[in-house]
Design a protein around this motif. Structure first.
Motif, PDB file in Angstrom:
ATOM      1  N   ALA A  97       0.834  -1.202   0.000  1.00 29.19           N
ATOM      2  CA  ALA A  97       0.000   0.000   0.000  1.00 29.19           C
ATOM      3  C   ALA A  97       0.866   1.249   0.000  1.00 29.19           C
ATOM      4  O   ALA A  97       1.954   1.258   0.580  1.00 29.19           O
ATOM      5  N   THR A  98       0.358   2.288  -0.645  1.00 27.20           N
ATOM      6  CA  THR A  98       0.992   3.596  -0.617  1.00 27.20           C
ATOM      7  C   THR A  98      -0.065   4.608  -0.217  1.00 27.20           C
ATOM      8  O   THR A  98      -1.151   4.632  -0.794  1.00 27.20           O
ATOM      9  N   LYS A  99       0.262   5.412   0.791  1.00 21.88           N
ATOM     10  CA  LYS A  99      -0.650   6.459   1.267  1.00 21.88           C
ATOM     11  C   LYS A  99       0.082   7.781   1.132  1.00 21.88           C
ATOM     12  O   LYS A  99       1.216   7.920   1.588  1.00 21.88           O
ATOM     13  N   THR A 100      -0.571   8.782   0.496  1.00 19.51           N
ATOM     14  CA  THR A 100       0.034  10.091   0.293  1.00 19.51           C
ATOM     15  C   THR A 100      -0.907  11.183   0.788  1.00 19.51           C
ATOM     16  O   THR A 100      -2.085  11.190   0.435  1.00 19.51           O
ATOM     17  N   LEU A 101      -0.373  12.073   1.610  1.00 17.43           N
ATOM     18  CA  LEU A 101      -1.093  13.270   2.048  1.00 17.43           C
ATOM     19  C   LEU A 101      -0.478  14.461   1.335  1.00 17.43           C
ATOM     20  O   LEU A 101       0.748  14.590   1.295  1.00 17.43           O
ATOM     21  N   SER A 102      -1.319  15.341   0.780  1.00 19.08           N
ATOM     22  CA  SER A 102      -0.826  16.533   0.080  1.00 19.08           C
ATOM     23  C   SER A 102      -1.666  17.740   0.471  1.00 19.08           C
ATOM     24  O   SER A 102      -2.881  17.642   0.607  1.00 19.08           O
ATOM     25  N   SER A 103      -1.000  18.888   0.637  1.00 21.53           N
ATOM     26  CA  SER A 103      -1.697  20.138   0.932  1.00 21.53           C
ATOM     27  C   SER A 103      -0.745  21.303   0.748  1.00 21.53           C
ATOM     28  O   SER A 103       0.421  21.233   1.163  1.00 21.53           O
ATOM     29  N   GLU A 104      -1.240  22.353   0.136  1.00 19.21           N
ATOM     30  CA  GLU A 104      -0.495  23.610   0.007  1.00 19.21           C
ATOM     31  C   GLU A 104       0.924  23.390  -0.523  1.00 19.21           C
ATOM     32  O   GLU A 104       1.884  23.948  -0.013  1.00 19.21           O
ATOM     33  N   GLY A 105       1.067  22.557  -1.540  1.00 18.39           N
ATOM     34  CA  GLY A 105       2.368  22.309  -2.144  1.00 18.39           C
ATOM     35  C   GLY A 105       3.276  21.375  -1.366  1.00 18.39           C
ATOM     36  O   GLY A 105       4.414  21.131  -1.754  1.00 18.39           O
ATOM     37  N   LYS A 106       2.807  20.818  -0.263  1.00 11.88           N
ATOM     38  CA  LYS A 106       3.580  19.884   0.551  1.00 11.88           C
ATOM     39  C   LYS A 106       2.961  18.496   0.416  1.00 11.88           C
ATOM     40  O   LYS A 106       1.749  18.373   0.234  1.00 11.88           O
ATOM     41  N   SER A 107       3.789  17.473   0.524  1.00 13.47           N
ATOM     42  CA  SER A 107       3.234  16.126   0.517  1.00 13.47           C
ATOM     43  C   SER A 107       4.122  15.187   1.325  1.00 13.47           C
ATOM     44  O   SER A 107       5.299  15.450   1.547  1.00 13.47           O
ATOM     45  N   LEU A 108       3.513  14.114   1.770  1.00 11.72           N
ATOM     46  CA  LEU A 108       4.213  13.078   2.517  1.00 11.72           C
ATOM     47  C   LEU A 108       3.633  11.739   2.079  1.00 11.72           C
ATOM     48  O   LEU A 108       2.421  11.550   2.101  1.00 11.72           O
ATOM     49  N   ALA A 109       4.488  10.824   1.664  1.00  8.30           N
ATOM     50  CA  ALA A 109       4.059   9.494   1.231  1.00  8.30           C
ATOM     51  C   ALA A 109       4.684   8.435   2.132  1.00  8.30           C
ATOM     52  O   ALA A 109       5.813   8.589   2.591  1.00  8.30           O
TER      53      ALA A 109
END
Length: 124
Positions: A97-109
């Motif tokens: 599984a891959t989970k990615t959070l993105s907001s305001e030009g930032k992301s974390l996977a």
């Protein structure tokens, strides 16, 4: 009913969402996924074990190779709430599984592993 190739996640049955006790219930795949600690310069994500109920009526997509979800989410950083885009993809072959959070030009996977939960699934 659709048989998942090679039997990794067994069976997935999708039916109609129950409305006021009519129609049929939806049986969904119930998965439990382990994600390790992940961080970058902007965010940190604690290690966690999460349960996902793969239900197309709740935004999940099901295709031949994977389960996926793309939608809004909310996180709290430093006591402040942020609206984020949440993307989850789970391989039906390997359970990766891959989970990615993105907001305001930032992301974390973060990458993790999923397995079918022992129950026969949750009914809606």
């Amino acid at each position: 009913m659709q048989v998942i190739r090679k039997g990794f996640l067994s069976l997935l049955a999708l039916g109609a969402l129950t409305l006021e006790g009519h129609a049929q219930k939806t049986l969904v795949a119930a998965l439990e996924c382990d994600f390790p600690l992940a961080s970058n310069d902007d965010w940190s994500m604690a290690a966690s074990t999460l349960q996902y109920y793969i239900d197309t009526a709740r935004g999940w997509s099901v295709n031949e190779d994977s389960f996926s979800f793309d939608g809004p989410g909310k996180i709290t950083v430093g006591g402040k709430d942020h609206v984020v885009s949440l993307s989850i993809t789970i391989s039906r072959q390997s359970g990766k599984a891959t989970k990615t959070l993105s907001s305001e030009g930032k992301s974390l996977a973060v990458s993790g592993e999923c397995r079918k939960m022992e129950s026969s699934g949750r009914k809606f």
